[in-house]
Design an enzyme around this catalytic site. Structure first.
Site, short mmCIF file in Angstrom:
data_model
loop_
_atom_site.label_atom_id
_atom_site.label_comp_id
_atom_site.label_asym_id
_atom_site.label_seq_id
_atom_site.Cartn_x
_atom_site.Cartn_y
_atom_site.Cartn_z
N ASP A 1 42.00 41.19 33.18
CA ASP A 1 42.10 41.99 32.06
C ASP A 1 43.63 42.60 31.68
O ASP A 1 44.04 42.89 33.00
CB ASP A 1 41.05 43.24 32.00
N ASN B 1 34.14 36.99 23.35
CA ASN B 1 35.53 36.90 23.10
C ASN B 1 35.63 36.18 21.65
O ASN B 1 36.64 36.14 21.14
CB ASN B 1 36.37 36.39 24.32
#
Ligand code: FPP
Length: 252
Positions: free
Chosen positions: A30, A78
């Site tokens: 991340d 995503n």
């Protein structure tokens, strides 16, 4: 070779005891977007930098003798991202798999892919299949790459597979145990991660390895993934090694 390396590195890597490494480390990659934005670059540049960091860390994990490294490269959620961002991540994955096909035998690195691969394009799926075929004859460090992966989707998928086996008569619902259920999840045969690292400042699981992380130790850092270094990894492992893991029991 491995022992000599460990002995030397035990001094340079501060508090890490390389004889007591976790067997399995999982990482949520991340912070790529923010890394790029802070530099006035498009988010895709952050993913490119993140893919480089992944190469560095994965290589280092192999060198120190880690058995399993699992990374969250692309979640079932995503797909909601802008098209060019999704395309870039898929392209980076493709490049990595092409590279891996040339190096995995030399480095004795196995690759495994966790998630629903059926929606990937033909080219990527073909590369995944080729990497799986080579991995089947290797024995070394295993890198598990989560693509189109979601922890809840994984559990639902496993439940469906089990139900189908019940209908087919090969197993009975009453025979279901946690151990048996593990045969149906994407990561069957892989030990549960002892350490989960999330860079990027957020402190949540984001649907990652929900089943497998039941007893994982969590390590959060504000460092953005593209800036994550071997020393950051040392810090995470050292923190893990100081945890008191009781698994619901009491301290001996
Ligand atoms: C999360 O950061 C990162 C991703 C959704 C993609 C990660 C993918 C790669 C690094 C590319 C290829 C991977 C491999 C294994 C070769 P974010 O974009 O959500 O960061 P932000 O929170 O700063 O926006």
């Amino acid at each position: 070779m491995k022992l000599a390396f460990r002995k030397k590195k035990a001094y340079t890597a501060g508090q890490v005891d390389f004889q007591r490494l976790p067997r399995h480390i999982a990482v949520i990659l991340d912070g790529n977007g923010r890394w790029a934005q802070r530099r006035g670059l498009p988010r895709t540049a952050g993913h490119k930098a993140g893919a480089e960091t992944f190469r560095t860390i994965a290589t280092y994990c192999r060198e120190i003798g880690l058995e399993h490294l699992t990374v969250y490269a692309f979640s079932t959620e995503n797909w909601k991202r802008p098209r060019d961002e999704v395309d870039t991540i898929m392209l980076l994955l493709k490049r990595y798999l092409l590279e891996a096909l040339n190096t995995m035998e030399r480095d004795n690195v196995r690759l495994r892919f966790l998630g629903d691969m059926s929606v990937l394009n033909d080219e990527l799926r073909e590369l995944v299949d080729q990497c799986n075929a080579i991995s089947a004859r290797l024995t070394g460090c295993q890198c598990n790459i989560c693509i189109n992966y979601g922890g809840r989707a994984e559990i639902v998928h496993a439940a469906k597979m089990f139900a189908e086996d019940c209908i087919a008569g090969s197993v009975k619902p009453t025979e279901l145990t946690e151990n048996l259920f593990e045969n149906y999840i994407y990561s069957s045969g892989i030990p549960s991660p002892e350490l989960l690292i999330r860079p990027g400042g957020e402190q949540r699981l984001s649907n990652f390895l929900l089943w497998q992380c039941a007893y994982a130790e969590f390590y959060f850092t504000d460092v953005l993934w593209p800036d994550f270094t071997k020393n950051e990894l040392h810090r995470a492992i050292a923190a893990y090694q100081q945890r008191d893991r009781r698994f619901g029991g009491v301290k001996k």
